[in-house]
Design a protein around this motif. Sequence first.
Motif, PDB file in Angstrom:
ATOM      1  N   ALA A  34     -13.411  37.815  31.280  1.00  0.00           N
ATOM      2  CA  ALA A  34     -12.280  36.966  31.665  1.00  0.00           C
ATOM      3  C   ALA A  34     -11.481  37.605  32.800  1.00  0.00           C
ATOM      4  N   ILE A  35     -11.324  38.923  32.749  1.00  0.00           N
ATOM      5  CA  ILE A  35     -10.612  39.636  33.806  1.00  0.00           C
ATOM      6  C   ILE A  35     -11.395  39.548  35.114  1.00  0.00           C
ATOM      7  N   LYS A  36     -12.694  39.728  35.029  1.00  0.00           N
ATOM      8  CA  LYS A  36     -13.541  39.623  36.225  1.00  0.00           C
ATOM      9  C   LYS A  36     -13.429  38.223  36.827  1.00  0.00           C
ATOM     10  N   ASP A  37     -13.465  37.199  35.983  1.00  0.00           N
ATOM     11  CA  ASP A  37     -13.341  35.825  36.457  1.00  0.00           C
ATOM     12  C   ASP A  37     -11.985  35.584  37.111  1.00  0.00           C
ATOM     13  N   PHE A  38     -10.931  36.129  36.511  1.00  0.00           N
ATOM     14  CA  PHE A  38      -9.583  35.971  37.048  1.00  0.00           C
ATOM     15  C   PHE A  38      -9.486  36.604  38.435  1.00  0.00           C
ATOM     16  N   VAL A  39     -10.004  37.803  38.576  1.00  0.00           N
ATOM     17  CA  VAL A  39      -9.933  38.524  39.852  1.00  0.00           C
ATOM     18  C   VAL A  39     -10.664  37.753  40.948  1.00  0.00           C
ATOM     19  N   GLN A  57      -9.079  47.828  34.704  1.00  0.00           N
ATOM     20  CA  GLN A  57     -10.420  47.326  34.417  1.00  0.00           C
ATOM     21  C   GLN A  57     -11.413  48.490  34.335  1.00  0.00           C
ATOM     22  N   GLU A  58     -11.282  49.446  35.245  1.00  0.00           N
ATOM     23  CA  GLU A  58     -12.164  50.616  35.215  1.00  0.00           C
ATOM     24  C   GLU A  58     -11.924  51.461  33.966  1.00  0.00           C
ATOM     25  N   THR A  76      -7.612  45.763  27.791  1.00  0.00           N
ATOM     26  CA  THR A  76      -7.890  44.420  28.297  1.00  0.00           C
ATOM     27  C   THR A  76      -6.908  43.386  27.759  1.00  0.00           C
ATOM     28  N   SER A  77      -6.431  43.570  26.541  1.00  0.00           N
ATOM     29  CA  SER A  77      -5.448  42.637  26.002  1.00  0.00           C
ATOM     30  C   SER A  77      -4.148  42.702  26.804  1.00  0.00           C
ATOM     31  N   GLY A  78      -3.766  43.912  27.192  1.00  0.00           N
ATOM     32  CA  GLY A  78      -2.583  44.063  28.045  1.00  0.00           C
ATOM     33  C   GLY A  78      -2.775  43.373  29.387  1.00  0.00           C
ATOM     34  N   MET A  83      -2.105  38.615  33.063  1.00  0.00           N
ATOM     35  CA  MET A  83      -2.745  37.505  33.764  1.00  0.00           C
ATOM     36  C   MET A  83      -2.143  36.180  33.328  1.00  0.00           C
ATOM     37  N   GLN A  84      -1.838  36.046  32.062  1.00  0.00           N
ATOM     38  CA  GLN A  84      -1.244  34.819  31.542  1.00  0.00           C
ATOM     39  C   GLN A  84       0.143  34.613  32.133  1.00  0.00           C
TER      40      GLN A  84
END
Length: 91
Positions: A34-39, A57-58, A76-78, A83-84
């Motif tokens: 989800a983070i990758k998609d957001f970026v 992410q790293e 990742t939750s943070g 992102m939200q």
Amino acid sequence: MKLSAIAGLFIAGALLTSPVFAADKDLCAGNLQAIKDFVTSQPSLPESSMNNIKADQEKAMAAQAAGNDKDCVEITSGLMTKMQIRNPTRN
């Protein structure tokens, strides 16, 4: 009788905790995706924000590679929360 009951409790506890670890592993992988998609969908992010996201992410990927899914989920939750806040229309 008590010994077999205690042994049964330990076995049941071991079986019940196994899915929790699997859930952390799946949540870690899902959050990273989800983070990758957001970026990739947010090219207009300021460079400092992008650097912060990539650094976290790293860290999360390093935790995942080390088998530390709990830390990966925390990191990742943070990021998912940030992102939200940044893009509240995303689900």
